[in-house]
Design a protein around this motif. Structure first.
Motif, PDB file in Angstrom:
ATOM      1  N   ASN A 182       2.482  19.605   0.576  1.00  0.00           N
ATOM      2  CA  ASN A 182       3.318  19.727   1.768  1.00  0.00           C
ATOM      3  C   ASN A 182       4.583  18.881   1.652  1.00  0.00           C
ATOM      4  O   ASN A 182       5.620  19.215   2.233  1.00  0.00           O
ATOM      5  CB  ASN A 182       2.535  19.317   3.017  1.00  0.00           C
ATOM      6  N   MET A 183       4.499  17.794   0.887  1.00  0.00           N
ATOM      7  CA  MET A 183       5.670  16.958   0.624  1.00  0.00           C
ATOM      8  C   MET A 183       6.685  17.728  -0.216  1.00  0.00           C
ATOM      9  O   MET A 183       7.892  17.692   0.034  1.00  0.00           O
ATOM     10  CB  MET A 183       5.219  15.691  -0.107  1.00  0.00           C
ATOM     11  N   ASP A 235       0.851  -1.185   0.000  1.00  0.00           N
ATOM     12  CA  ASP A 235       0.000   0.000   0.000  1.00  0.00           C
ATOM     13  C   ASP A 235       0.891   1.241   0.000  1.00  0.00           C
ATOM     14  O   ASP A 235       2.109   1.164   0.189  1.00  0.00           O
ATOM     15  CB  ASP A 235      -0.960  -0.002   1.185  1.00  0.00           C
ATOM     16  N   ARG A 236       0.277   2.407  -0.206  1.00  0.00           N
ATOM     17  CA  ARG A 236       1.066   3.633  -0.384  1.00  0.00           C
ATOM     18  C   ARG A 236       1.775   4.067   0.897  1.00  0.00           C
ATOM     19  O   ARG A 236       2.898   4.585   0.837  1.00  0.00           O
ATOM     20  CB  ARG A 236       0.156   4.754  -0.897  1.00  0.00           C
ATOM     21  N   GLU A 237       1.154   3.849   2.041  1.00  0.00           N
ATOM     22  CA  GLU A 237       1.804   4.239   3.287  1.00  0.00           C
ATOM     23  C   GLU A 237       3.031   3.373   3.549  1.00  0.00           C
ATOM     24  O   GLU A 237       4.082   3.874   3.973  1.00  0.00           O
ATOM     25  CB  GLU A 237       0.818   4.144   4.462  1.00  0.00           C
ATOM     26  N   THR A 238       2.926   2.095   3.264  1.00  0.00           N
ATOM     27  CA  THR A 238       4.074   1.206   3.392  1.00  0.00           C
ATOM     28  C   THR A 238       5.172   1.610   2.422  1.00  0.00           C
ATOM     29  O   THR A 238       6.366   1.554   2.749  1.00  0.00           O
ATOM     30  CB  THR A 238       3.655  -0.251   3.147  1.00  0.00           C
ATOM     31  N   MET A 239       4.774   2.018   1.238  1.00  0.00           N
ATOM     32  CA  MET A 239       5.735   2.518   0.252  1.00  0.00           C
ATOM     33  C   MET A 239       6.586   3.629   0.855  1.00  0.00           C
ATOM     34  O   MET A 239       7.826   3.623   0.785  1.00  0.00           O
ATOM     35  CB  MET A 239       4.977   3.042  -0.970  1.00  0.00           C
ATOM     36  N   GLY A 240       5.935   4.608   1.468  1.00  0.00           N
ATOM     37  CA  GLY A 240       6.646   5.729   2.050  1.00  0.00           C
ATOM     38  C   GLY A 240       7.545   5.342   3.205  1.00  0.00           C
ATOM     39  O   GLY A 240       8.618   5.919   3.403  1.00  0.00           O
ATOM     40  N   GLN A 241       7.127   4.335   3.967  1.00  0.00           N
ATOM     41  CA  GLN A 241       7.891   3.887   5.131  1.00  0.00           C
ATOM     42  C   GLN A 241       9.132   3.094   4.748  1.00  0.00           C
ATOM     43  O   GLN A 241      10.142   3.113   5.460  1.00  0.00           O
ATOM     44  CB  GLN A 241       6.995   3.039   6.040  1.00  0.00           C
ATOM     45  N   VAL A 291      14.089   5.189  -2.640  1.00  0.00           N
ATOM     46  CA  VAL A 291      13.822   5.949  -3.866  1.00  0.00           C
ATOM     47  C   VAL A 291      12.414   5.606  -4.311  1.00  0.00           C
ATOM     48  O   VAL A 291      12.027   4.429  -4.331  1.00  0.00           O
ATOM     49  CB  VAL A 291      14.825   5.585  -4.989  1.00  0.00           C
ATOM     50  N   ILE A 292      11.629   6.622  -4.660  1.00  0.00           N
ATOM     51  CA  ILE A 292      10.261   6.413  -5.151  1.00  0.00           C
ATOM     52  C   ILE A 292      10.109   7.122  -6.489  1.00  0.00           C
ATOM     53  O   ILE A 292      10.436   8.305  -6.617  1.00  0.00           O
ATOM     54  CB  ILE A 292       9.206   6.944  -4.169  1.00  0.00           C
ATOM     55  N   ILE A 293       9.603   6.395  -7.477  1.00  0.00           N
ATOM     56  CA  ILE A 293       9.267   6.991  -8.765  1.00  0.00           C
ATOM     57  C   ILE A 293       7.751   6.969  -8.910  1.00  0.00           C
ATOM     58  O   ILE A 293       7.121   5.917  -8.778  1.00  0.00           O
ATOM     59  CB  ILE A 293       9.895   6.217  -9.937  1.00  0.00           C
ATOM     60  N   ASP A 348       3.608  12.883   5.518  1.00  0.00           N
ATOM     61  CA  ASP A 348       3.855  12.156   6.761  1.00  0.00           C
ATOM     62  C   ASP A 348       4.230  10.689   6.540  1.00  0.00           C
ATOM     63  O   ASP A 348       4.669  10.018   7.465  1.00  0.00           O
ATOM     64  CB  ASP A 348       2.628  12.240   7.676  1.00  0.00           C
ATOM     65  N   TRP A 349       4.052  10.194   5.310  1.00  0.00           N
ATOM     66  CA  TRP A 349       4.386   8.806   5.025  1.00  0.00           C
ATOM     67  C   TRP A 349       5.863   8.629   4.650  1.00  0.00           C
ATOM     68  O   TRP A 349       6.378   7.508   4.700  1.00  0.00           O
ATOM     69  CB  TRP A 349       3.547   8.271   3.865  1.00  0.00           C
ATOM     70  N   ILE A 350       6.514   9.701   4.237  1.00  0.00           N
ATOM     71  CA  ILE A 350       7.845   9.601   3.641  1.00  0.00           C
ATOM     72  C   ILE A 350       8.922   9.665   4.712  1.00  0.00           C
ATOM     73  O   ILE A 350       8.931  10.571   5.554  1.00  0.00           O
ATOM     74  CB  ILE A 350       8.069  10.727   2.606  1.00  0.00           C
TER      75      ILE A 350
END
Length: 321
Positions: A232-233, A183-189, A193-195, A208-210
């Motif tokens: 905000n990111m 999921d996206r929150e896990t992605m940020g945690q 590197v995120i594309i 807040d996830w990153i």
């Protein structure tokens, strides 16, 4: 005039050819040796399509021209790529047409090259987990180009339709990398590197996830209203882009600018990092963000490379007009 058909281009230009061409033109832009002209991009009121022109002149590389094309969302049902484009090059000394080049494959490899350049210059060298947001046509190009820049241990991915993640998983397996849908929150945690490579008009990743030290390459926002990450990111990150004016007008930065969260002076050109005029990342905890809006000069650079390679291999078609 030379014609370089779409069907021969994948065998002509490699990912490294595209990387070299885009890296050089980003550096030339930062030195003001290359100029993008204003973008025209409009909904045509037919087939839900967006259509436009990107053009410019690279004085350093002596490349002049334009890319014409856009996005037709119903094309996949017809067995076609949603993004359709053609590049036209002109002799900068005379204005005569020099080449017509199929632009679909080139659009994918030049976009992947741009994010890969940002990963090379901005991500932590010890980055181990690559996150992918989006699983459309360009995502596999992005994955392969990114994997060439860092020694990743794993790929994690999210897509609004998880059934589309199969091509990304197959590409990861070809690269010898474990793959997981998250999921996206896990992605940020988890991701270093995120594309993001989507056509969204709302934020998919929230500040807040990153985690600290992440590098994010936002590659899908190229039109007014589009958005992939929380404004905000953007404000919390050190921001780099291909072209500042376009980033503000149609890129990911448009929303943070409109909300007064950042100013134009807060946005840096990736070309300055390439040229050694900006240090890029300043610490392991710094969050860096690349706003890859997709400039016309990228298209011209890879198209010019394709023309040169086609001439060398004797596969360019010549016509008189």
């Amino acid at each position: 005039m030379l014609i370089i058909p779409e069907k021969i281009i994948p065998d002509l230009i490699s990912e490294q050819d595209a990387f070299t061409a885009v890296e050089a033109v980003f550096g030339a832009m930062a030195k003001k040796d290359a100029y993008n002209f204003p973008v025209i991009r409009e909904a045509i009121g037919h087939a839900d399509a967006l259509y436009g022109f990107k053009s410019g002149f690279d004085r350093a590389g002596q490349v002049l021209g334009l890319k014409s094309g856009g996005y037709w969302p119903g094309n996949m049902e017809k067995g076609l790529t949603n993004h359709q484009s053609t590049v036209f090059l002109f002799d900068p000394d005379t204005g005569r047409p020099h080449a017509m080049v199929g632009g679909n494959y080139l659009t994918a490899v030049r976009t992947a090259a741009a994010s890969a350049i940002s990963i090379k210059y901005l991500s932590r060298k010890d980055s181990k987990i690559l996150g992918m947001v989006g699983a459309g046509h360009q995502s596999t190009f992005q994955l392969r180009a990114a994997a060439a820049q860092r020694d990743f241990d794993k790929v994690i991915a999210w897509n609004v339709d998880p059934n589309m993640l199969g091509n990304l998983e197959k590409t990861a397996q070809e690269l010898g990398l474990p793959f997981e849908s998250v999921d996206r929150e896990t992605m940020g945690q988890q991701a270093d590197v995120i594309i993001t490579i989507t056509s969204c008009f709302e934020p998919l990743l929230m500040k807040d996830w990153i985690k600290p030290g992440t590098h994010i390459a936002c590659m899908g926002t190229d039109t007014k209203g589009k958005q992939e990450v929380d404004a905000n990111m953007v404000a919390a990150a050190t921001v780099f882009t291909d072209e500042i004016a376009q980033s503000i007008e149609i890129g990911e930065c448009q929303h943070a600018i409109a909300q007064g969260l950042i100013k134009e002076d807060d946005i840096n050109q990736i070309g300055d990092v390439i040229n050694g005029d900006h240090k890029g990342r300043s610490s392991d905890d710094e969050i860096t963000l690349f706003d890859g809006t997709g400039v016309g000069l990228q298209d011209l650079a890879v198209a010019d490379a394709a023309v040169r390679l086609a001439k060398d291999k004797g596969v360019a078609l010549g016509i008189d007009i």
